[in-house]
Design an enzyme around this catalytic site. Structure first.
Site, mmCIF file in Angstrom:
data_model
loop_
_atom_site.group_PDB
_atom_site.id
_atom_site.type_symbol
_atom_site.label_atom_id
_atom_site.label_comp_id
_atom_site.label_asym_id
_atom_site.label_seq_id
_atom_site.Cartn_x
_atom_site.Cartn_y
_atom_site.Cartn_z
ATOM 1 N N TYR A 189 -13.347 6.985 -13.430
ATOM 2 C CA TYR A 189 -13.405 5.734 -12.670
ATOM 3 C C TYR A 189 -14.053 4.631 -13.519
ATOM 4 O O TYR A 189 -13.545 3.504 -13.584
ATOM 5 C CB TYR A 189 -14.193 5.955 -11.387
ATOM 6 C CG TYR A 189 -14.219 4.781 -10.440
ATOM 7 C CD1 TYR A 189 -13.106 4.443 -9.689
ATOM 8 C CD2 TYR A 189 -15.385 4.018 -10.274
ATOM 9 C CE1 TYR A 189 -13.129 3.377 -8.802
ATOM 10 C CE2 TYR A 189 -15.413 2.952 -9.392
ATOM 11 C CZ TYR A 189 -14.290 2.630 -8.661
ATOM 12 O OH TYR A 189 -14.328 1.569 -7.789
ATOM 13 N N ASP B 88 0.855 -1.182 0.000
ATOM 14 C CA ASP B 88 0.000 0.000 0.000
ATOM 15 C C ASP B 88 0.890 1.230 0.000
ATOM 16 O O ASP B 88 2.041 1.171 0.442
ATOM 17 C CB ASP B 88 -0.911 0.022 1.233
ATOM 18 C CG ASP B 88 -2.184 0.816 1.007
ATOM 19 O OD1 ASP B 88 -2.095 2.056 0.895
ATOM 20 O OD2 ASP B 88 -3.268 0.212 0.945
ATOM 21 N N THR C 73 -16.673 0.824 2.817
ATOM 22 C CA THR C 73 -15.258 1.053 3.080
ATOM 23 C C THR C 73 -15.057 2.560 3.236
ATOM 24 O O THR C 73 -15.956 3.352 2.954
ATOM 25 C CB THR C 73 -14.379 0.556 1.916
ATOM 26 O OG1 THR C 73 -14.683 1.326 0.737
ATOM 27 C CG2 THR C 73 -14.622 -0.924 1.629
#
Length: 248
Positions: free
Chosen positions: A155, A37, A190
């Protein structure tokens, strides 16, 4: 039964959310995990959590849009574990702008992380998987790689690209016993998804037939199936996990 016994998995974007859930679940099923990450602080916390649960984990700071970073991840994976069986291209970013409001720089930033990052991951992982005799690549796309919506054109573009890159790679790599599949999450609770929550209500909830929104563990369970030998004849496919969103 541990479904990933002695397998080695690289999971990108694993500091939080879906990637973290996948990493924890995979270690519970016997995998050794390499978690990566760009958020090094959160990644370290996730690695400690996995270690405390008895899992074997290697954490690496990683910008998925950079080829040198991918080469480093692969090199450290070989050094630590000697092979690679599974890759989850989970890292991604989101921009909620319409066609006319999206700048070229914004569009290219989304492509760099979501599209280029997935391409580089597949390319470098495949070379190592060939040496291991096969493997499973799982690309996290989205329902927005299947259907359109207002806003988020960059996106949509990146997630649609992931969907078709998955199919092309599946054809290229089948002869090497490397399976490539995509997962298409719907509205999952999330940190990234919850950025648009107002007054405790997610504005996309109205479009989801299922009574509840999805959880990161729902995606992790799908990834577990695609990573395991149970899906040995599944490649080039789309696993949609969206509470019925795209069924309408």
């Amino acid at each position: 039964m541990k479904r990933l016994e002695n397998k080695v998995a690289i999971i990108t974007g694993a500091a939080n959310g879906q990637g973290k859930a996948e990493a924890i679940l995979f270690t519970q099923h016997g995998a050794n995990v390499v978690i990566t990450d760009i958020d090094e602080e959160s990644l370290t916390k996730t690695a400690k959590e996995i270690s405390d649960l008895g899992g074997t984990v290697l954490a690496i700071k990683h910008n998925v849009s950079t080829e040198e970073d991918w080469k480093n991840v692969i090199e450290l994976t070989i050094k630590e574990f000697g092979k690679l069986d599974i890759l989850i291209n989970n890292a991604g970013i989101l921009l909620r702008n319409s066609l006319e409001d999206t700048t070229l720089d914004e569009f290219e930033k989304i492509q760099a992380v979501n599209t280029r990052g997935t391409f580089l991951g597949m390319k470098h992982a495949a070379a190592l998987m060939k040496e291991s005799g096969g493997g499973s690549i799982i690309n996290i796309s989205s329902i927005y790689g299947l259907v359109g919506s207002k806003g988020s054109i960059a996106y949509h573009s990146s997630k649609g690209a992931i969907r078709l890159m998955t199919k092309a790679a599946a054809i290229d790599l089948s002869k090497n016993y490397i399976r490539v599949n995509s997962i298409h999450p719907g509205v999952i609770e999330t940190a990234m998804s919850n950025e648009i929550v107002k007054n405790g209500v997610h504005p996309l909830k109205v479009y989801v037939p299922w009574p509840e929104l999805g959880q990161p563990e729902d995606i992790a369970n799908g990834a577990l199936y695609l990573a395991s030998d149970e899906s040995k004849y599944v490649t080039g496919s789309e696993l949609v996990i969206d509470g019925g969103y795209s069924a309408q």
